[in-house]
Write an enzyme that holds these catalytic residues in place. Structure first.
Site, PDB file in Angstrom:
ATOM      1  N   GLY A  85      36.697  93.069   1.982  1.00  0.00           N
ATOM      2  CA  GLY A  85      36.993  92.159   0.880  1.00  0.00           C
ATOM      3  C   GLY A  85      35.714  91.921   0.100  1.00  0.00           C
ATOM      4  O   GLY A  85      34.618  92.229   0.584  1.00  0.00           O
ATOM      5  N   THR A 131      32.897  88.276   7.706  1.00  0.00           N
ATOM      6  CA  THR A 131      32.151  88.038   8.948  1.00  0.00           C
ATOM      7  C   THR A 131      32.836  86.949   9.766  1.00  0.00           C
ATOM      8  O   THR A 131      32.947  87.048  10.998  1.00  0.00           O
ATOM      9  CB  THR A 131      30.697  87.621   8.624  1.00  0.00           C
ATOM     10  OG1 THR A 131      30.144  88.611   7.754  1.00  0.00           O
ATOM     11  CG2 THR A 131      29.856  87.527   9.880  1.00  0.00           C
ATOM     12  N   THR A 132      33.325  85.932   9.062  1.00  0.00           N
ATOM     13  CA  THR A 132      34.001  84.823   9.750  1.00  0.00           C
ATOM     14  C   THR A 132      35.231  85.340  10.497  1.00  0.00           C
ATOM     15  O   THR A 132      35.399  85.079  11.697  1.00  0.00           O
ATOM     16  CB  THR A 132      34.417  83.743   8.717  1.00  0.00           C
ATOM     17  OG1 THR A 132      33.272  83.383   7.953  1.00  0.00           O
ATOM     18  CG2 THR A 132      34.997  82.522   9.408  1.00  0.00           C
ATOM     19  N   GLU A 178      27.207  93.285   9.722  1.00  0.00           N
ATOM     20  CA  GLU A 178      26.236  93.669   8.709  1.00  0.00           C
ATOM     21  C   GLU A 178      24.905  92.938   8.901  1.00  0.00           C
ATOM     22  O   GLU A 178      24.894  91.762   9.220  1.00  0.00           O
ATOM     23  CB  GLU A 178      26.834  93.173   7.402  1.00  0.00           C
ATOM     24  CG  GLU A 178      26.033  93.448   6.224  1.00  0.00           C
ATOM     25  CD  GLU A 178      26.828  94.322   5.321  1.00  0.00           C
ATOM     26  OE1 GLU A 178      26.748  95.534   5.550  1.00  0.00           O
ATOM     27  OE2 GLU A 178      27.504  93.809   4.445  1.00  0.00           O
ATOM     28  N   ASP A 227      32.631  94.089  10.544  1.00  0.00           N
ATOM     29  CA  ASP A 227      32.858  93.206   9.388  1.00  0.00           C
ATOM     30  C   ASP A 227      32.679  93.951   8.057  1.00  0.00           C
ATOM     31  O   ASP A 227      32.482  93.333   7.019  1.00  0.00           O
ATOM     32  CB  ASP A 227      32.015  91.919   9.464  1.00  0.00           C
ATOM     33  CG  ASP A 227      30.531  92.132   9.166  1.00  0.00           C
ATOM     34  OD1 ASP A 227      30.093  93.297   9.024  1.00  0.00           O
ATOM     35  OD2 ASP A 227      29.814  91.119   9.069  1.00  0.00           O
TER      36      ASP A 227
HETATM   37  N1  ATP Z   1      39.278  80.850   5.095  1.00  0.00           N
HETATM   38  C1  ATP Z   1      38.164  80.157   4.850  1.00  0.00           C
HETATM   39  N2  ATP Z   1      38.235  78.853   4.507  1.00  0.00           N
HETATM   40  C2  ATP Z   1      37.144  78.139   4.247  1.00  0.00           C
HETATM   41  N3  ATP Z   1      35.884  78.634   4.310  1.00  0.00           N
HETATM   42  C3  ATP Z   1      35.752  79.910   4.647  1.00  0.00           C
HETATM   43  C4  ATP Z   1      36.864  80.738   4.928  1.00  0.00           C
HETATM   44  N4  ATP Z   1      36.424  81.979   5.216  1.00  0.00           N
HETATM   45  C5  ATP Z   1      35.079  81.917   5.113  1.00  0.00           C
HETATM   46  N5  ATP Z   1      34.683  80.675   4.804  1.00  0.00           N
HETATM   47  C6  ATP Z   1      33.294  80.257   4.559  1.00  0.00           C
HETATM   48  O1  ATP Z   1      32.888  80.952   3.384  1.00  0.00           O
HETATM   49  C7  ATP Z   1      31.547  81.424   3.529  1.00  0.00           C
HETATM   50  C8  ATP Z   1      31.535  82.936   3.407  1.00  0.00           C
HETATM   51  O2  ATP Z   1      32.151  83.525   4.547  1.00  0.00           O
HETATM   52  P1  ATP Z   1      31.604  84.860   5.208  1.00  0.00           P
HETATM   53  O3  ATP Z   1      30.128  84.802   5.348  1.00  0.00           O
HETATM   54  O4  ATP Z   1      32.433  85.112   6.420  1.00  0.00           O
HETATM   55  O5  ATP Z   1      32.000  85.892   4.045  1.00  0.00           O
HETATM   56  P2  ATP Z   1      31.754  87.467   3.969  1.00  0.00           P
HETATM   57  O6  ATP Z   1      32.960  88.054   3.333  1.00  0.00           O
HETATM   58  O7  ATP Z   1      31.358  87.997   5.298  1.00  0.00           O
HETATM   59  O8  ATP Z   1      30.523  87.509   2.960  1.00  0.00           O
HETATM   60  P3  ATP Z   1      29.603  88.747   2.485  1.00  0.00           P
HETATM   61  O9  ATP Z   1      30.412  89.532   1.522  1.00  0.00           O
HETATM   62  O10 ATP Z   1      28.464  88.113   1.808  1.00  0.00           O
HETATM   63  O11 ATP Z   1      29.194  89.515   3.681  1.00  0.00           O
HETATM   64  C9  ATP Z   1      31.050  80.900   4.876  1.00  0.00           C
HETATM   65  O12 ATP Z   1      30.376  79.692   4.660  1.00  0.00           O
HETATM   66  C10 ATP Z   1      32.339  80.673   5.662  1.00  0.00           C
HETATM   67  O13 ATP Z   1      32.178  79.649   6.630  1.00  0.00           O
HETATM   68  N1  GNG Z   2      25.010  96.023  -4.175  1.00  0.00           N
HETATM   69  C1  GNG Z   2      25.481  95.881  -2.952  1.00  0.00           C
HETATM   70  N2  GNG Z   2      25.867  96.964  -2.253  1.00  0.00           N
HETATM   71  C2  GNG Z   2      26.420  96.888  -1.007  1.00  0.00           C
HETATM   72  O1  GNG Z   2      26.768  97.908  -0.373  1.00  0.00           O
HETATM   73  C3  GNG Z   2      26.518  95.578  -0.446  1.00  0.00           C
HETATM   74  N3  GNG Z   2      26.965  95.113   0.739  1.00  0.00           N
HETATM   75  C4  GNG Z   2      26.795  93.790   0.725  1.00  0.00           C
HETATM   76  N4  GNG Z   2      26.243  93.403  -0.444  1.00  0.00           N
HETATM   77  C5  GNG Z   2      25.792  92.038  -0.769  1.00  0.00           C
HETATM   78  C6  GNG Z   2      26.871  91.026  -0.946  1.00  0.00           C
HETATM   79  C7  GNG Z   2      26.239  89.772  -0.401  1.00  0.00           C
HETATM   80  O2  GNG Z   2      25.451  89.151  -1.407  1.00  0.00           O
HETATM   81  C8  GNG Z   2      25.310  90.254   0.685  1.00  0.00           C
HETATM   82  C9  GNG Z   2      25.861  90.192   2.108  1.00  0.00           C
HETATM   83  O3  GNG Z   2      27.033  90.877   2.240  1.00  0.00           O
HETATM   84  O4  GNG Z   2      25.010  91.598   0.341  1.00  0.00           O
HETATM   85  C10 GNG Z   2      26.064  94.493  -1.200  1.00  0.00           C
HETATM   86  N5  GNG Z   2      25.551  94.625  -2.446  1.00  0.00           N
END
Ligand code: ATP
Ligand code: GNG
Length: 207
Positions: free
Chosen positions: A11, A18-19, A35, A86
């Site tokens: 996504g 990650t969550t 990651e 993730d």
């Molecule tokens: N369903 C949810 N409801 C509320 N808060 C959420 C939910 N899912 C994630 N969060 C919060 O949103 C923030 C981003 O979540 P997370 O770090 O898991 O996203 P991610 O998709 O892994 O991000 P990235 O693309 O940067 O790797 C965190 O603070 C997490 O606690």
């Molecule tokens: N440009 C770019 N290329 C990638 O493959 C990629 N994967 C993650 N991200 C960015 C999103 C979050 O800020 C942060 C943690 O996910 O890193 C990326 N940015």
């Protein structure tokens, strides 16, 4: 399912990958591959000047994920052990196609295919879709300083890129199960029933 489940959560930025991957791994007693973000030397610079830093950043992500995927393959996939990640390696191409231009994009695409084409790919993808407001709120909640300047237009573009990429993956790899989660409505963090429903779906697929 003929092969051991290789589950990827995907996504756009801040969707909750990650969550959810961590929660699922905990609930199902599975290993989780995450990651590496904190040690990334280019992210900060990239958000300040994308054109200058995109190639370094994309190559850094690609090399890191290549190493993780190599290890995941030997430690889990080749041994028939289920694992949750993730991210899906395909995200390198989703981001690279968006952030790179011209000959750098062409070179990157070529390197991506050379490095990843012969690796096993996830057979289950949990795709968390969420709209711009939801993503901006989650990114703000997480409060990584370098992400404060992410342009909403870039995020909106990535939302659309992800939709297209998942649709394209579904066409090219019909055997890959893609479960789409509406991240605006389904709240697996606050609502235990929402999380249980997702976990149940994954368990069914693993039978
Ligand atoms: N369903 C949810 N409801 C509320 N808060 C959420 C939910 N899912 C994630 N969060 C919060 O949103 C923030 C981003 O979540 P997370 O770090 O898991 O996203 P991610 O998709 O892994 O991000 P990235 O693309 O940067 O790797 C965190 O603070 C997490 O606690
Ligand atoms: N440009 C770019 N290329 C990638 O493959 C990629 N994967 C993650 N991200 C960015 C999103 C979050 O800020 C942060 C943690 O996910 O890193 C990326 N940015």
């Amino acid at each position: 399912m003929t092969h051991a489940p290789f589950i990827a959560v995907e996504g756009p930025i801040g969707a909750g990958k990650t969550t959810l991957a961590t929660m699922l791994a905990h609930a199902m007693q599975l290993p989780v591959i995450k990651e590496i973000v904190d040690e990334n030397p280019f992210l900060d610079k990239f958000y300040q000047n994308m054109d200058d830093w995109s190639f370094q950043l994309e190559m850094f992500f690609l090399c890191n994920r290549f190493k993780q995927l190599e290890d995941t393959t030997t430690q889990y996939i080749d041994q028939g052990k289920p694992v949750i990640s993730d991210y899906h390696i395909y995200k390198n191409l989703i981001f690279g196609e968006r952030t790179l231009k011209g000959s750098k994009r062409d070179k990157y695409r070529e390197i991506y295919h050379i490095l990843t084409d012969d690796f096993p790919k996830p057979n289950i993808i949990l795709y968390i879709r969420a709209d711009l407001d939801t993503l901006l709120a989650r990114i703000a909640k997480r409060a990584r300083t370098f992400e404060e300047i992410i342009a909403p237009a870039y995020l909106q573009q990535l939302i659309e890129d992800y939709d297209e990429a998942m649709a394209s993956l579904a066409r090219r790899e019909p055997s890959t199960v893609i479960i789409t989660i509406d991240g605006n409505q389904v709240d697996f963090v606050e609502n235990p029933e929402d999380f249980a429903a997702i976990a149940e779906q994954v368990k069914e697929l693993m039978k």
